[in-house]
Each structure stands twice: as C-alpha cells, then as structure tokens.
Motif scaffolding. Structure first.
Motif, PDB file in Angstrom:
ATOM      1  N   PHE A  36       7.424  39.544  51.285  1.00  0.00           N
ATOM      2  CA  PHE A  36       8.206  39.778  50.073  1.00  0.00           C
ATOM      3  C   PHE A  36       7.996  38.692  49.022  1.00  0.00           C
ATOM      4  O   PHE A  36       8.043  38.965  47.825  1.00  0.00           O
ATOM      5  CB  PHE A  36       9.693  39.897  50.418  1.00  0.00           C
ATOM      6  N   ILE A  37       7.741  37.481  49.448  1.00  0.00           N
ATOM      7  CA  ILE A  37       7.525  36.400  48.485  1.00  0.00           C
ATOM      8  C   ILE A  37       6.089  36.385  47.971  1.00  0.00           C
ATOM      9  O   ILE A  37       5.835  36.170  46.785  1.00  0.00           O
ATOM     10  CB  ILE A  37       7.859  35.036  49.132  1.00  0.00           C
ATOM     11  N   GLY A  38       5.125  36.640  48.857  1.00  0.00           N
ATOM     12  CA  GLY A  38       3.732  36.441  48.499  1.00  0.00           C
ATOM     13  C   GLY A  38       2.962  37.638  48.005  1.00  0.00           C
ATOM     14  O   GLY A  38       1.918  37.481  47.356  1.00  0.00           O
ATOM     15  N   HIS A  39       3.427  38.880  48.256  1.00  0.00           N
ATOM     16  CA  HIS A  39       2.609  40.049  47.937  1.00  0.00           C
ATOM     17  C   HIS A  39       2.276  40.200  46.445  1.00  0.00           C
ATOM     18  O   HIS A  39       1.129  40.552  46.116  1.00  0.00           O
ATOM     19  CB  HIS A  39       3.260  41.335  48.445  1.00  0.00           C
ATOM     20  N   PRO A  40       3.211  39.981  45.513  1.00  0.00           N
ATOM     21  CA  PRO A  40       2.850  40.110  44.089  1.00  0.00           C
ATOM     22  C   PRO A  40       1.692  39.193  43.682  1.00  0.00           C
ATOM     23  O   PRO A  40       0.805  39.594  42.932  1.00  0.00           O
ATOM     24  CB  PRO A  40       4.146  39.740  43.364  1.00  0.00           C
ATOM     25  N   PHE A  41       1.704  37.957  44.175  1.00  0.00           N
ATOM     26  CA  PHE A  41       0.608  37.028  43.886  1.00  0.00           C
ATOM     27  C   PHE A  41      -0.696  37.538  44.488  1.00  0.00           C
ATOM     28  O   PHE A  41      -1.766  37.416  43.889  1.00  0.00           O
ATOM     29  CB  PHE A  41       0.917  35.638  44.455  1.00  0.00           C
ATOM     30  N   ASP A  42      -0.600  38.119  45.677  1.00  0.00           N
ATOM     31  CA  ASP A  42      -1.792  38.617  46.350  1.00  0.00           C
ATOM     32  C   ASP A  42      -2.415  39.784  45.593  1.00  0.00           C
ATOM     33  O   ASP A  42      -3.636  39.907  45.513  1.00  0.00           O
ATOM     34  CB  ASP A  42      -1.441  39.050  47.779  1.00  0.00           C
ATOM     35  N   THR A  43      -1.571  40.642  45.029  1.00  0.00           N
ATOM     36  CA  THR A  43      -2.066  41.772  44.240  1.00  0.00           C
ATOM     37  C   THR A  43      -2.884  41.281  43.051  1.00  0.00           C
ATOM     38  O   THR A  43      -3.985  41.778  42.781  1.00  0.00           O
ATOM     39  CB  THR A  43      -0.893  42.632  43.731  1.00  0.00           C
ATOM     40  N   LEU A  44      -2.356  40.293  42.328  1.00  0.00           N
ATOM     41  CA  LEU A  44      -3.076  39.731  41.188  1.00  0.00           C
ATOM     42  C   LEU A  44      -4.372  39.069  41.635  1.00  0.00           C
ATOM     43  O   LEU A  44      -5.418  39.214  40.988  1.00  0.00           O
ATOM     44  CB  LEU A  44      -2.186  38.719  40.456  1.00  0.00           C
ATOM     45  N   LYS A  45      -4.315  38.362  42.744  1.00  0.00           N
ATOM     46  CA  LYS A  45      -5.504  37.675  43.268  1.00  0.00           C
ATOM     47  C   LYS A  45      -6.631  38.658  43.578  1.00  0.00           C
ATOM     48  O   LYS A  45      -7.778  38.477  43.150  1.00  0.00           O
ATOM     49  CB  LYS A  45      -5.141  36.901  44.539  1.00  0.00           C
ATOM     50  N   VAL A  46      -6.310  39.715  44.304  1.00  0.00           N
ATOM     51  CA  VAL A  46      -7.335  40.680  44.714  1.00  0.00           C
ATOM     52  C   VAL A  46      -7.920  41.400  43.504  1.00  0.00           C
ATOM     53  O   VAL A  46      -9.133  41.625  43.417  1.00  0.00           O
ATOM     54  CB  VAL A  46      -6.750  41.692  45.728  1.00  0.00           C
ATOM     55  N   ARG A  47      -7.084  41.755  42.527  1.00  0.00           N
ATOM     56  CA  ARG A  47      -7.582  42.460  41.339  1.00  0.00           C
ATOM     57  C   ARG A  47      -8.515  41.570  40.520  1.00  0.00           C
ATOM     58  O   ARG A  47      -9.526  42.036  39.997  1.00  0.00           O
ATOM     59  CB  ARG A  47      -6.412  42.962  40.502  1.00  0.00           C
ATOM     60  N   LEU A  48      -8.191  40.300  40.400  1.00  0.00           N
ATOM     61  CA  LEU A  48      -9.065  39.384  39.670  1.00  0.00           C
ATOM     62  C   LEU A  48     -10.358  39.120  40.444  1.00  0.00           C
ATOM     63  O   LEU A  48     -11.421  38.969  39.853  1.00  0.00           O
ATOM     64  CB  LEU A  48      -8.334  38.068  39.409  1.00  0.00           C
ATOM     65  N   GLN A  49     -10.259  39.089  41.767  1.00  0.00           N
ATOM     66  CA  GLN A  49     -11.436  38.834  42.604  1.00  0.00           C
ATOM     67  C   GLN A  49     -12.449  39.960  42.529  1.00  0.00           C
ATOM     68  O   GLN A  49     -13.657  39.736  42.546  1.00  0.00           O
ATOM     69  CB  GLN A  49     -11.026  38.648  44.073  1.00  0.00           C
ATOM     70  N   THR A  50     -11.958  41.200  42.490  1.00  0.00           N
ATOM     71  CA  THR A  50     -12.832  42.348  42.712  1.00  0.00           C
ATOM     72  C   THR A  50     -13.205  43.135  41.459  1.00  0.00           C
ATOM     73  O   THR A  50     -14.005  44.068  41.546  1.00  0.00           O
ATOM     74  CB  THR A  50     -12.174  43.313  43.723  1.00  0.00           C
ATOM     75  N   GLN A  51     -12.647  42.795  40.295  1.00  0.00           N
ATOM     76  CA  GLN A  51     -12.996  43.554  39.094  1.00  0.00           C
ATOM     77  C   GLN A  51     -14.442  43.305  38.680  1.00  0.00           C
ATOM     78  O   GLN A  51     -15.039  42.277  39.015  1.00  0.00           O
ATOM     79  CB  GLN A  51     -12.055  43.189  37.943  1.00  0.00           C
ATOM     80  N   SER A  52     -15.006  44.237  37.934  1.00  0.00           N
ATOM     81  CA  SER A  52     -16.395  44.146  37.497  1.00  0.00           C
ATOM     82  C   SER A  52     -16.605  42.986  36.531  1.00  0.00           C
ATOM     83  O   SER A  52     -15.766  42.710  35.671  1.00  0.00           O
ATOM     84  CB  SER A  52     -16.800  45.462  36.809  1.00  0.00           C
ATOM     85  N   VAL A  53     -17.730  42.305  36.694  1.00  0.00           N
ATOM     86  CA  VAL A  53     -18.078  41.217  35.774  1.00  0.00           C
ATOM     87  C   VAL A  53     -18.523  41.795  34.439  1.00  0.00           C
ATOM     88  O   VAL A  53     -18.170  41.296  33.368  1.00  0.00           O
ATOM     89  CB  VAL A  53     -19.206  40.351  36.381  1.00  0.00           C
ATOM     90  N   ALA A  54     -19.302  42.880  34.492  1.00  0.00           N
ATOM     91  CA  ALA A  54     -19.846  43.493  33.274  1.00  0.00           C
ATOM     92  C   ALA A  54     -18.765  44.191  32.452  1.00  0.00           C
ATOM     93  O   ALA A  54     -18.827  44.207  31.220  1.00  0.00           O
ATOM     94  CB  ALA A  54     -20.941  44.483  33.645  1.00  0.00           C
ATOM     95  N   ASN A  55     -17.789  44.775  33.130  1.00  0.00           N
ATOM     96  CA  ASN A  55     -16.739  45.526  32.440  1.00  0.00           C
ATOM     97  C   ASN A  55     -15.371  45.167  33.000  1.00  0.00           C
ATOM     98  O   ASN A  55     -14.707  45.990  33.631  1.00  0.00           O
ATOM     99  CB  ASN A  55     -17.002  47.033  32.592  1.00  0.00           C
ATOM    100  N   PRO A  56     -14.895  43.933  32.774  1.00  0.00           N
ATOM    101  CA  PRO A  56     -13.624  43.490  33.359  1.00  0.00           C
ATOM    102  C   PRO A  56     -12.415  44.180  32.729  1.00  0.00           C
ATOM    103  O   PRO A  56     -12.398  44.470  31.540  1.00  0.00           O
ATOM    104  CB  PRO A  56     -13.615  41.987  33.074  1.00  0.00           C
ATOM    105  N   ILE A  57     -11.438  44.428  33.563  1.00  0.00           N
ATOM    106  CA  ILE A  57     -10.170  45.021  33.109  1.00  0.00           C
ATOM    107  C   ILE A  57      -9.207  43.931  32.635  1.00  0.00           C
ATOM    108  O   ILE A  57      -8.438  44.117  31.699  1.00  0.00           O
ATOM    109  CB  ILE A  57      -9.517  45.828  34.245  1.00  0.00           C
ATOM    110  N   TYR A  58      -9.260  42.773  33.268  1.00  0.00           N
ATOM    111  CA  TYR A  58      -8.319  41.691  32.974  1.00  0.00           C
ATOM    112  C   TYR A  58      -9.072  40.451  32.497  1.00  0.00           C
ATOM    113  O   TYR A  58     -10.112  40.085  33.043  1.00  0.00           O
ATOM    114  CB  TYR A  58      -7.503  41.331  34.225  1.00  0.00           C
ATOM    115  N   SER A  59      -8.511  39.779  31.500  1.00  0.00           N
ATOM    116  CA  SER A  59      -9.154  38.575  30.960  1.00  0.00           C
ATOM    117  C   SER A  59      -8.718  37.313  31.687  1.00  0.00           C
ATOM    118  O   SER A  59      -9.328  36.263  31.535  1.00  0.00           O
ATOM    119  CB  SER A  59      -8.822  38.430  29.471  1.00  0.00           C
TER     120      SER A  59
END
Length: 311
Positions: A36-59
């Motif tokens: 419950f404490i860590g999952h929100p941070f983990d969601t952000l971490k995984v999305r930043l880790q795995t998004q495309s370099v050529a076409n990123p969704i998040y800056s």
C-alpha cells in the motif's frame, strides 16, 4: 528420566513448524504494508523504465505522475495492485520464512546473543534472493505487463489485458510455465545481490543499535525504521540497473518469437545503444523515494509482529 528419541524429534519438528508459521505470518503483514505504501511509486518507476525512447509518453517523474492522475485517476497509481497485494502477502511470507529459517542454520554456532556475522547474513540474503525469485518473478511479470498497458494505449496500439488477473490467466493458459517465468535469469541477476545487500545492511544496523545486554526488542521504534529504511535504500541504490534490465525483459512480448531482447547480454547492449548508461537509471528517482518509507514500514511491521509472536 530422559525423553525417548522419537518424542524429542517430534518436539523439534513441532518447534520448527511453529517458527515457520510465525515467520510466515510476520511476512504476510509486512507484505500488506509495503504494497500500500510502495505501489504508486512502483507504477511510476516501471512506466518510466519501459516507455519508448523514440516516442516517449512522459518527460519525467512529475509529468508521469500528473498524466497518470489525469488519464486514470488515483486508481492509475495502483494499476496492477491486485497481483502484488495477493502476491506480496505470499511472497513476503516466503521471503521472511526462507530468510529466518536460513538464519537458524547458522545460529547453532552463533554467540549467546543469537546474532550472526556479516558473511552469514550475506549468505542468508543470497539464498533468500535465489528462492524468492520463483515467487516474485511471476508477480512482477503480471504487474509489469499491466503497468505498461497505458503506454500501448497512448501510442495507439491494442491492449491485451483487462486487469492483472486476466493477464495472469491469459499468459498462463497460452504460454504455460515458460510464460510466467519470462526473464527469470534477469530476476536472479537482481534478486541475489540485492537481497544479500538488503539483509546484511539491515541486520548489521540492528546489531549496532542493540543496547548492551539487550536484544532486538530493546531497539527503539526510530531505530527499527532507520535500519529498515537503510536496507531498502541500499537494495535499490546498488543494484538498480539490474531492475531496469529485469523490467525491460519482462515487459517484452510473451511470445518468444516476437521478443525484442533475446538474452540479458543482448538487452544490456540494446539499452546501452539507446541512451548510454542513463538508460539504466530511468525511474531511479521514484524508486529511491519509495525504497525508504516502504521498506522501513515493512521491516518495522515484520519485526514488531515477530516480537509479538515471541519468535
């Protein structure tokens, strides 16, 4: 009059089973706390880790957080939480049972305080990391698949799963055991050294803070939080690049013939070509932000439950 050998053996087995049960209970409560404490941070971490370099969704981290809230609401931060919540209870029960039972193996030669040497804690942590990978691997796999669905949707690609349980069902039914253990060597690459560092730093911190003639139960609350936070911080600070490799390989196609990364070495080379060493530190900030409070809370809960259960 001495007890018969079979009675002594039965008593020993009963004691061992009681300890295993109590360790599992303490780990279960710890799993709930960290989820419950860590999952929100983990969601952000995984999305930043795995998004495309050529076409990123998040800056960046803030942009990822704001877009997650805008597109999915607060529930977006807990995307895929079903797998970790159900899994974390079982996973942490397995983790702490494995760890504390491996401690018992060394305690027969320990000092009167029951504390082990740094090398013994290191060995227990490495063994624990190897064993728990068989539980944590599938949990992380289903979670990563769900957390990256929004990236596919925003890129106009079809999504595959309705929720984490549908994800687990589809992968298990279609790809079998090879599917649920996708990237297992990468999980070992992260888990064995990280858990060795995690438990050694945590336990040595506790050893340092135990009052003369006292036990772990005599350490103040602030000390337990400090030891847990330090262990969590070092777990991620030292081995974070291996987590990027693991997440990337687990987010790859479940179909072996369609995978972008053929091995750990191939994944490392491919990621390095994209951004150099920076590629291995995507999502580092939310990960460290999560590591201290989540692990401090989990290890505090585990230790307090163990004291309550008189382990």
């Amino acid at each position: 009059m001495s007890n018969p050998p079979d009675m002594v053996e039965a008593k020993s087995l009963s004691t061992t089973f009681t300890k295993i049960t109590k360790n599992a209970i303490s780990g279960t409560f710890g799993g709930i706390a960290i989820c419950f404490i860590g999952h929100p941070f983990d969601t952000l971490k995984v999305r930043l880790q795995t998004q495309s370099v050529a076409n990123p969704i998040y800056s960046g981290l803030r942009d990822c957080f704001m877009k997650t809230l805008r597109w999915e609401g607060i529930g977006g931060l807990y995307k895929g939480v079903g797998s970790p919540l159900a899994g974390q209870m079982f996973f942490r029960a397995t983790m702490f049972t494995t760890y504390f039972q491996s401690n018992e193996f060394f305690k027969r030669n320990s000092d009167k305080s029951g504390r082990l040497s740094p090398s013994q804690y290191l060995t227990c942590g490495m063994f624990t990391g190897f064993v728990i990978s068989f539980v944590e691997g599938p949990i992380d796999l289903f979670k990563s698949k769900m957390q990256t669905e929004i990236i596919k949707a925003k890129q106009g690609l079809p999504t595959n799963y309705r929720n984490v349980f549908h994800c687990a069902n589809v992968i298990t039914r279609k790809y079998g055991i090879r599917g649920i253990y996708q990237a297992l060597p990468a999980v070992w690459l992260r888990n064995i050294p990280s858990n060795a560092c995690y438990f050694t730093s945590y336990e040595m911190s506790l050893t340092y803070m135990i009052p003369k003639g006292g036990t772990v139960a005599d350490i103040p609350t602030s000390g337990l939080f400090l030891a847990g936070g330090l262990g969590g911080f070092l777990y991620w600070f030292i081995t974070y690049p291996t987590d990027v490799i693991k997440s990337t390989m687990q987010s790859d196609s479940s179909d072996v013939t369609k995978r972008q990364y053929q091995s750990i070495v191939h994944c490392v080379r491919t990621l390095y070509k994209e951004e150099g060493w920076k590629r291995f530190y995507r999502g580092f900030t939310p990960c460290l932000m999560r590591s201290i409070p989540a692990n401090a809370a989990m290890l505090f809960v585990v230790q307090k439950v163990r004291i309550f259960l008189n382990i």
